[in-house]
Design an enzyme around this catalytic site. Structure first.
Site, PDB file in Angstrom:
ATOM      1  N   GLU B  73      25.878  50.809 119.371  1.00  0.00           N
ATOM      2  CA  GLU B  73      26.115  52.003 120.599  1.00  0.00           C
ATOM      3  C   GLU B  73      26.159  53.324 120.053  1.00  0.00           C
ATOM      4  O   GLU B  73      25.395  54.432 120.366  1.00  0.00           O
ATOM      5  CB  GLU B  73      27.060  51.655 121.549  1.00  0.00           C
ATOM      6  CG  GLU B  73      26.646  50.391 122.469  1.00  0.00           C
ATOM      7  CD  GLU B  73      26.968  48.920 121.877  1.00  0.00           C
ATOM      8  OE1 GLU B  73      27.455  48.915 120.841  1.00  0.00           O
ATOM      9  OE2 GLU B  73      26.815  48.082 122.778  1.00  0.00           O
ATOM     10  N   HIS B 142      34.961  43.706 130.780  1.00  0.00           N
ATOM     11  CA  HIS B 142      33.425  43.868 131.188  1.00  0.00           C
ATOM     12  C   HIS B 142      33.326  44.057 132.651  1.00  0.00           C
ATOM     13  O   HIS B 142      32.360  43.815 133.192  1.00  0.00           O
ATOM     14  CB  HIS B 142      32.653  42.622 130.744  1.00  0.00           C
ATOM     15  CG  HIS B 142      32.436  42.237 129.491  1.00  0.00           C
ATOM     16  ND1 HIS B 142      33.180  42.267 128.267  1.00  0.00           N
ATOM     17  CD2 HIS B 142      31.039  41.990 128.817  1.00  0.00           C
ATOM     18  CE1 HIS B 142      32.674  41.955 127.281  1.00  0.00           C
ATOM     19  NE2 HIS B 142      31.397  41.883 127.511  1.00  0.00           N
TER      20      HIS B 142
HETATM   21  C1  LIG Z   1      29.705  46.643 122.041  1.00  0.00           C
HETATM   22  C2  LIG Z   1      29.078  45.691 122.573  1.00  0.00           C
HETATM   23  N1  LIG Z   1      27.668  45.733 122.862  1.00  0.00           N
HETATM   24  C3  LIG Z   1      26.801  44.983 123.596  1.00  0.00           C
HETATM   25  C4  LIG Z   1      27.386  43.653 124.043  1.00  0.00           C
HETATM   26  C5  LIG Z   1      26.571  42.642 124.571  1.00  0.00           C
HETATM   27  N2  LIG Z   1      26.395  41.513 123.961  1.00  0.00           N
HETATM   28  C6  LIG Z   1      27.056  40.464 124.143  1.00  0.00           C
HETATM   29  S1  LIG Z   1      26.916  39.235 122.806  1.00  0.00           S
HETATM   30  C7  LIG Z   1      25.619  40.266 122.337  1.00  0.00           C
HETATM   31  C8  LIG Z   1      24.876  39.628 121.044  1.00  0.00           C
HETATM   32  C9  LIG Z   1      25.881  39.444 119.954  1.00  0.00           C
HETATM   33  O1  LIG Z   1      25.123  38.385 119.004  1.00  0.00           O
HETATM   34  P1  LIG Z   1      25.754  37.856 117.557  1.00  0.00           P
HETATM   35  O2  LIG Z   1      26.617  38.849 117.113  1.00  0.00           O
HETATM   36  O3  LIG Z   1      24.570  37.202 116.909  1.00  0.00           O
HETATM   37  O4  LIG Z   1      26.530  36.618 118.110  1.00  0.00           O
HETATM   38  P2  LIG Z   1      26.077  35.162 119.024  1.00  0.00           P
HETATM   39  O5  LIG Z   1      25.973  35.600 120.428  1.00  0.00           O
HETATM   40  O6  LIG Z   1      24.870  35.039 118.416  1.00  0.00           O
HETATM   41  O7  LIG Z   1      27.137  34.447 118.837  1.00  0.00           O
HETATM   42  C10 LIG Z   1      25.537  41.267 122.939  1.00  0.00           C
HETATM   43  C11 LIG Z   1      24.145  42.431 122.502  1.00  0.00           C
HETATM   44  C12 LIG Z   1      28.845  43.536 123.933  1.00  0.00           C
HETATM   45  N3  LIG Z   1      29.520  42.497 124.261  1.00  0.00           N
HETATM   46  N4  LIG Z   1      29.689  44.626 123.418  1.00  0.00           N
END
Ligand SMILES: Cc1ncc(C[n+]2csc(CCOP(=O)(O)OP(=O)(O)O)c2C)c(N)n1
Ligand SMILES: [Mg+2]
Lengths: 358, 343
Positions: B73, B142
């Site tokens: 972000e 959230h």
């Molecule tokens: C700072 C922030 N930005 C965006 C999100 C929304 N978000 C939640 S999970 C995610 C994807 C994360 O992917 P990864 O690190 O590969 O973990 P996985 O879900 O595959 O376990 C996003 C973009 C968030 N929770 N926090």
């Protein structure tokens, strides 16, 4: 013990090292527990017993079990929001984990955290974290405090900090790794690379898609391991934790696995290609491990089914426990806002006057 | 739009669409309108947006104009800012307002400061869209309503539309504005429906609207709160109470005149806000009313806001912590000193 497992059939070679048969069966049981618990969570979500966001460890069972087989009970564990399996593997009662999903007082976080925020201070499960990367700096700080308070050596505690592939793109990851590298902290960062962050592939999100290499800038050794191989995960994690304890050398582990379903229970994952889904299903670690154990004569179908049935009963009981547990009382809304009581701490409910007329 | 003059042409046709669709159509229209407009954010392209606001836009406009960004972000908000410095018009989507805290330095220390600090030499025509709001059991990190963080900052403009029509007209205005505009959406509004006029609609930024007239009491609200305020106002009509509802629409700048004109007429005011009470939007509104129309007030201004706790996940606690129609109706009756009608 090693001889015993090896002696049975040639396929036992599939399990290098000297893991006793009962331990291997234990790993299968653990994987079966996570699988069953997660499928049940998904079902409970559909029945609206679980709300909010709910992310499952489906497809990551070998990774979770391997990591948790390597960690000491005294080590601190930090995870992202995909945390149910880790809570179960830290030996928290499945009923308390399910109760957290149901938002009940008996839940591991008192029903206040929900799916993304499992915490148990006794078990040193230091939190699931819902903000991407949020766990990485605090995990690094626990390692800093360990270094300040404990001598290095095999008896030292260490920290394991889990994160997703997509999470390696956030600034907090890079800042924290630099601190750990600079200060020689006893921490193992584990990238659970399920190849997707929501709908985004690693290649589409990371300029260096070999994520284990990202430690290089911070002089943190990176190791990539097959996350579907429970023993490989366990051994790599154990070696990394050992370095953290004895050498104060942080390590970056990258575990390659697949997310079997959508990002969360409500994501139908339409963006995923059929080929990708097929690969994920083919490498599903639970049936694969079961088949390996059977081929090696460590389990037979009946024994494996018996384990699955036992697990099914445990998860049934967890759901019952969650159902029977009380909802938090709104009178306790302000219970944990501050640790030290303070004058004039807010306690008004919506619509209460801010003060009585003087 | 003026209501005095007889329309020269027929008023635009309207359609009933969702808030989500209004945003989607407006983004599309602005991408077509100005080649410098581009969208950037997490999961807005292939995934079509976490809340599907950008559905179909990657397919239509391609990856240069609908940019999927990694989870970074601070990086991509700052990058959008840089592009805006040389005349692009980025429209950033931050998945939810909670994650804007990671980008807060680029927003507050940079986007908001540039024009002024560099002596008016540079403009920052960017929009940051993001939904806030609780009530979905998303737990403490959230579910926040952080609008006041942005509404406090000189150099930013902060909008919070409550209807699909305003979502369209304010977003269009935001994209065409030459300053950084924080555009606050709400998770619980995305599927709400309303009439939206066809064709180009550009709202004036900085203006509140009286969305329901009344004579006994003014409810001031914004975003999701306005829909609750209207619901309560209509319900209380049956009890013989005439409630006026002022929808702020713009949190910065704040249309103090419209608020004060309404309270001058009704003599009573209640603010309904989704943020936490202390130092919240309602505090600013109350102070404005106190300063502007003190002599016209027949009772103290009251605020209905969220309980000051990190929002718990459990449904019972979440319900207790968030402000709802029932609490608003209760406070309105208290201010007017009337008992609830027996059922
Ligand atoms: C700072 C922030 N930005 C965006 C999100 C929304 N978000 C939640 S999970 C995610 C994807 C994360 O992917 P990864 O690190 O590969 O973990 P996985 O879900 O595959 O376990 C996003 C973009 C968030 N929770 N926090
Ligand atoms: Mg991932």
């Amino acid at each position: 013990m090693a001889a015993k497992t090896r002696a049975r059939t040639a396929e036992v070679q599939a399990f290098p090292g000297d893991t006793p048969a009962d331990v291997l069966r234990g790993y299968y049981r653990s994987m079966s527990l996570i699988r069953n618990f997660e499928l049940r969570s998904s079902e409970m979500y559909a029945r609206a017993k679980i709300g909010g966001y709910c992310h499952l460890n489906l497809g990551e069972e070998a990774t979770v079990v391997g990591l948790m087989a390597a960690i000491n009970t005294g080590d601190y564990l930090f995870t992202g929001y995909r945390d149910h399996g880790y809570a179960l593997m830290r030996d928290l009662e499945p009923g308390r984990v399910m109760a957290e999903l149901f938002g009940k007082t008996t839940g591991v976080s008192g029903g206040r955290g929900g799916s993304m925020h499992m915490f148990d201070s006794q078990a040193r499960l230091f939190g699931g974290y819902g903000i991407v990367g949020g766990q990485i700096p605090p995990a690094t700080g626990v390692a800093l405090a360990i270094k300040q308070k404990q001598a290095s050596g095999p008896d030292s505690d260490a920290v394991m900090c889990l994160l997703g592939d997509g999470t390696t793109n956030i600034g907090a990851f890079h800042e924290a790794l630099n601190l750990a590298g600079l200060w020689n902290l006893p921490i193992v960062y584990v990238i659970v690379n399920n190849r997707l962050g929501m709908g985004t592939t690693v290649e589409a999100a990371s300029a260096e898609p070999d994520l284990y290499k990202r430690g290089a800038s911070y002089r943190i050794p990176g190791i990539r391991v097959d996350g579907d191989d429970v023993l490989a995960v366990r051994d790599a994690a154990a070696a990394a934790l050992e370095r953290a304890r004895t050498e104060r050398q942080p390590v970056l582990l990258e575990l390659m696995c697949y997310r079997l379903r959508g990002h969360s229970v409500v994501d139908p994952a339409r963006y995923r290609s059929p080929e990708d889904t097929t690969i994920a299903q083919k490498s599903d670690p639970v049936p694969v491990f079961r088949a390996q154990l059977i081929a090696a004569g460590i389990l037979d179908d009946a024994a494996a089914d018996a384990i699955d049935a036992e697990i099914d009963a445990i998860v049934d009981a967890a759901v019952e426990f969650g159902d029977a547990s009380p909802d938090p009382d709104p009178a306790d809304l302000f219970a944990y806002v501050y640790a030290t009581p303070v004058a004039n701490a807010p306690s008004a409910l919506p619509g209460d006057p801010v003060m009585e007329a003087l | 739009m003026s209501i005095e003059a007889a329309p020269v042409t027929d008023p635009p046709a309207t359609r009933v669409i969702t808030y989500r669709q209004a945003l989607n159509e407006t983004l599309r229209a602005e991408l077509l309108h100005d080649e410098n407009v581009f969208l950037i954010g997490e999961e807005i392209g292939v995934f079509e947006g976490s809340y599907k606001i950008t559905a179909g836009l990657l397919t239509e406009f391609g990856p240069d104009r609908v940019v999927d960004a990694p989870i970074a972000e601070e990086g991509f908000v700052g990058a959008a800012l840089g592009a805006a410095m040389i005349g692009m018009r980025p429209v950033v989507e931050i998945m939810t307002i909670n994650f804007s805290l990671i980008a807060i330095d680029q927003i507050v220390n940079h986007a908001a400061k540039m024009r002024s600090m560099f002596g008016g030499q540079v403009a920052v025509p960017m929009v940051i869209r993001m939904p806030g709001g609780g009530g979905q059991q998303l737990a403490a990190t959230h579910s926040q309503n952080l609008e006041v963080w942005f509404a406090h900052i000189p150099g930013l403009k902060v909008l919070a539309p409550s209807t699909p029509a305003d979502a369209k007209a304010l977003l269009t205005a935001a994209i065409r504005d030459d300053d950084p505009v924080i555009f606050i959406e709400n998770l619980s509004l995305y599927s709400s429906k309303g009439e939206v006029p066809d064709g180009e609609q550009i709202a004036e930024i900085g203006k509140a609207a009286v969305v329901k007239e009344g004579t006994d009491l003014t409810i001031v609200s914004y975003s999701r709160g306005t829909t609750t305020a209207l619901e309560v106002a209509h319900k209380l009509e049956a009890e013989g109470l005439s409630i006026e509802v002022v929808d702020l629409r713009s949190l910065r700048p704040l249309d103090r005149e419209t608020i004060c004109a309404s309270v001058r007429k009704t003599g009573h005011a209640v603010v309904f806000e989704d943020d936490w009470l202390s130092y919240g939007i309602g505090a600013e509104i109350s102070a404005t009313i106190g300063e502007g129309v003190f002599d016209f007030l027949d009772a103290p201004v009251r605020r209905v806001a969220a309980a000051e706790v990190p929002l718990p996940y459990a449904k019972t606690l979440e319900l207790a912590a968030l402000p709802h129609a029932a609490e608003l109706a209760k406070v309105v009756r208290e201010v007017l000193n009337v008992a609830p009608l027996e059922k």
